[in-house]
Design a protein around this motif. Structure first.
Motif, short mmCIF file in Angstrom:
data_model
loop_
_atom_site.label_atom_id
_atom_site.label_comp_id
_atom_site.label_asym_id
_atom_site.label_seq_id
_atom_site.Cartn_x
_atom_site.Cartn_y
_atom_site.Cartn_z
N GLU A 101 -7.63 11.33 -0.44
CA GLU A 101 -7.71 11.23 1.02
C GLU A 101 -6.98 10.01 1.58
O GLU A 101 -6.75 9.91 2.78
CB GLU A 101 -9.17 11.20 1.46
N HIS A 102 -6.55 9.09 0.68
CA HIS A 102 -5.73 7.96 1.09
C HIS A 102 -4.24 8.28 0.92
O HIS A 102 -3.40 7.40 1.12
CB HIS A 102 -6.07 6.72 0.26
N ARG A 134 1.01 5.88 8.73
CA ARG A 134 0.27 4.73 9.23
C ARG A 134 -0.92 4.42 8.32
O ARG A 134 -1.25 3.26 8.06
CB ARG A 134 -0.18 4.97 10.67
N SER A 135 -1.58 5.48 7.85
CA SER A 135 -2.71 5.29 6.94
C SER A 135 -2.27 4.66 5.63
O SER A 135 -2.92 3.75 5.10
CB SER A 135 -3.38 6.65 6.68
N VAL A 136 -1.15 5.12 5.10
CA VAL A 136 -0.63 4.58 3.84
C VAL A 136 -0.24 3.12 3.99
O VAL A 136 -0.45 2.31 3.08
CB VAL A 136 0.57 5.44 3.35
N HIS A 162 -3.90 -3.21 1.93
CA HIS A 162 -5.23 -3.45 1.34
C HIS A 162 -5.13 -3.69 -0.16
O HIS A 162 -5.73 -4.64 -0.69
CB HIS A 162 -6.14 -2.25 1.60
N THR A 163 -4.37 -2.85 -0.87
CA THR A 163 -4.29 -3.01 -2.33
C THR A 163 -3.60 -4.30 -2.72
O THR A 163 -3.85 -4.83 -3.81
CB THR A 163 -3.55 -1.81 -2.95
N LEU A 164 -2.71 -4.80 -1.85
CA LEU A 164 -2.02 -6.06 -2.17
C LEU A 164 -2.87 -7.28 -1.85
O LEU A 164 -2.78 -8.31 -2.53
CB LEU A 164 -0.70 -6.13 -1.40
N ASN A 165 -3.70 -7.16 -0.81
CA ASN A 165 -4.42 -8.34 -0.32
C ASN A 165 -5.88 -8.42 -0.73
O ASN A 165 -6.46 -9.51 -0.74
CB ASN A 165 -4.34 -8.39 1.21
N ASP A 166 -6.50 -7.27 -1.02
CA ASP A 166 -7.93 -7.27 -1.34
C ASP A 166 -8.15 -6.70 -2.73
O ASP A 166 -8.29 -5.49 -2.91
CB ASP A 166 -8.69 -6.45 -0.29
N LYS A 167 -8.15 -7.57 -3.71
CA LYS A 167 -8.31 -7.13 -5.10
C LYS A 167 -9.76 -6.82 -5.45
O LYS A 167 -10.05 -6.19 -6.47
CB LYS A 167 -7.78 -8.21 -6.05
N SER A 168 -10.69 -7.24 -4.60
CA SER A 168 -12.11 -7.08 -4.92
C SER A 168 -12.67 -5.71 -4.54
O SER A 168 -13.67 -5.27 -5.09
CB SER A 168 -12.92 -8.17 -4.22
N GLN A 220 -10.23 3.33 -3.26
CA GLN A 220 -11.03 4.54 -3.18
C GLN A 220 -12.47 4.28 -2.71
O GLN A 220 -13.20 5.22 -2.41
CB GLN A 220 -11.03 5.28 -4.52
N LYS A 221 -12.86 3.01 -2.64
CA LYS A 221 -14.19 2.67 -2.12
C LYS A 221 -14.14 2.44 -0.61
O LYS A 221 -15.18 2.25 0.03
CB LYS A 221 -14.72 1.41 -2.80
N THR A 222 -12.95 2.43 -0.04
CA THR A 222 -12.80 2.25 1.40
C THR A 222 -12.71 3.61 2.08
O THR A 222 -12.36 4.61 1.46
CB THR A 222 -11.55 1.44 1.74
#
Length: 561
Positions: A395-396, A443-445, A451-457, A461-463
């Protein structure tokens, strides 16, 4: 220079209620206007027209999250900031500070901003070099990615590899208006790409090594990537029938070059006999455009144009519209072959139908659909293509098993659609060939990549991905607007209005659920329906039959129009 400008006819902001929209003139600025919208207990001043095609936002839909949606094509903006929320908006709105004193209301801003009505929100960037983000394709999906990712602060290198001859254009104008000059329909100038640090490469991608994270092209070049977006769109289908592969003046329509070739064949004198094969949106739009000065016949296999998507009853409305413009139809018809005018001729001379009918033709245009442009991935062990050649994503729009480094959008993506009539948890996998869907997916991508580059925590798929409802529009003698989708089909159709006058709203239902809505001449019912669908508050089939007025439906949080 920032100045104060008095608003005409507005003495106080106190009378403006929540979700109200009030358009006001600006004294001292020729044709200057702003839109006042009350949201979150505060009145905001924004540009009054959609940045897409200039629709009046005073007729738009305001939602509780602070969105205002264009009444024509679904472009959506943030009321507070003016930023783009949804496609097909190509630029943000300007916003203005409001000042109230001595029985008058003023806006504070620059005259140029009032007149422009829009602002470029993508920041300048000088990033370059190998790696970074590589995007394959140059259509609506790519536009969505590059606008959004620079808006939200990505500073890495971006490379677009596109085999088409022009920069990203408004492809919808090709079939609707047959515009041959790419500069007139480019979304951004060549200088803009340089200013925001985007390299454009005119080449064809022939292979991807997902293990080594490299893209190879026809010219022999190799491009490494950190993140890859596949947005190659569709390839127009051919007719594998006698004559269609060898005769000249038989065209498909996908690029500016195709338009140029069609117009050259039509010539200055026009008055050509044109046969269009396929009663699809492309075929119908081209037929409508060319009928003014030519003899146009549309050949379709269905009982009515667009029957598969819209149904016979609605399809007949479109047919009548085009017949008023002089278009002729041969429906429930199969094509047998194409022949030249004589044995020595190289150009097409006639199209033969399976029932024996012979249609004289100076020009033939094929509108028989597209297939996903994924030939360069055939046989690649890292990606399993669907039966139709598309790529299944989550869905992402991330391609499975590639560590959220590869995304697929647009005509090549089969993704889980979460609109009405689908599985409430998993959605329904479908492939949607709409301009807006590709751009909103882009725009979603963009957000997912950042997100994947900046938020490693937090794993991607949890968003929760941003929900959007598919929207498309078409010029079929009048403006058609459509929202929703029917991946599981529809079993009933409710038509209200004046269909004989091409002024109607059509509700497509599955059981008691409204899964899609089409309108002509009844703005902004479609975008109100799309907003209600997005918020899961669309009235039921029974409520529609009982006479509910969509434009007066409020959701608990207060959507009003």
């Amino acid at each position: 220079m920032v100045q104060e400008y008095k608003l005409e006819g507005i003495s106080s902001l106190s009378g403006i209620k929540d979700f109200d929209k009030v358009e006001a003139g600006v004294e001292g600025v020729q044709d200057g206007k702003v839109l006042l919208v009350k949201y979150d207990e505060k009145v905001h001043a924004i540009s009054p027209k959609c940045t897409h095609y200039g629709a009046p936002l005073k007729l738009g839909v305001v939602s509780p999250e602070g969105r205002i949606t264009c009444p024509w094509h679904g472009a959506c903006f943030n009321i507070k900031s003016g930023d783009i929320e949804d496609a097909p908006a190509p630029a943000a709105l300007n916003t203005f500070e409001l000042v109230e004193r001595n029985g008058a209301v003023y806006i504070r801003g620059e005259e140029s901003a009032i007149k422009a009505g829009q602002r470029i929100s993508e920041h300048k960037c000088s990033a370059s070099g190998p790696g970074g983000l590589v995007i394959v394709g140059g259509g609506s999906g790519t536009l969505g990615v590059i606008l959004a990712i620079r808006e939200i602060g990505y500073n890495g290198a971006i490379t677009i590899i596109n085999q088409e001859p022009s920069l990203i254009i408004d492809r919808t104008k090709l079939s609707k208006a047959l515009i041959p000059d790419p500069e007139k329909i480019q979304w951004r100038s060549p200088e803009w790409y340089k200013e925001v640090g985007i390299e454009t490469v005119s080449d064809e991608v022939t292979a991807v090594d997902f293990g080594q994270k490299t893209v190879m092209t026809r010219s022999g070049k190799t491009f490494p990537y950190t993140k890859l977006v596949l947005a190659t769109g569709g390839v127009p289908r051919n007719l594998p029938l006698e004559g269609f592969q060898v005769l000249e003046n038989i065209f498909k329509l996908r690029t500016v070059t195709d338009v140029q070739q069609i117009l050259k064949a039509v010539g200055e004198e026009k008055n050509k006999k044109i046969v269009i094969i396929g009663s699809s949106f492309i075929g119908m739009e081209v037929g409508n455009t060319l009928a003014k000065n030519n003899e146009v016949t549309i050949v379709g296999q269905e009982q009515a144009p667009l029957e598969r998507v819209m149904g016979v009853e609605v399809g007949r409305i479109f047919q009548r519209n085009l017949e008023k413009s002089g278009v002729k139809f041969k429906l429930s018809a199969g094509v047998a072959k194409a022949t030249p005018s004589n044995e020595q001729a190289r150009n097409v001379g006639a199209v033969h139908l399976q029932d024996g009918t012979v249609l004289s033709a100076d020009i033939v245009i094929l509108g028989v659909g597209v297939r996903p442009a994924t030939d360069f991935l055939q046989g690649n062990p890292a990606v399993t293509l669907e039966k139709d050649g598309s790529i299944k994503t989550d869905e992402h729009f991330a391609v499975p098993n590639l560590d959220n480094d590869v995304f697929a959008i647009g005509d090549i993506a089969t993704y889980p659609y979460h609109g009405p009539g689908t599985d409430p948890e998993k959605g329904t996998y479908t492939r949607i060939e709409h301009w807006n869907v590709a751009q909103n997916a882009g725009r979603s991508v963009a957000a997912s990549i950042v997100h994947t580059l900046n938020d490693k925590s937090t794993p991607l798929q949890k968003t929760k991905p941003k929900v959007f409802i598919p929207i498309f529009w078409s010029a079929l003698g009048a403006q058609l607007r459509y929202c929703g989708n029917t991946p599981n089909g529809w079993d009933d159709l409710i038509i209200q209005g004046e269909p004989d006058n091409a002024k109607f709203v059509a509700y497509y239902t599955k059981g008691d659920t409204v899964v899609a809505v089409a309108t002509m001449g009844m703005d902004p019912v479609m975008v109100k329906s799309a907003e209600l669908m997005r918020r899961k508050n669309m009235p039921s089939k029974k409520e529609i039959q009982d006479g509910v007025d969509i434009l007066n439906v409020d959701v608990p949080q207060g959507v009003r129009i």
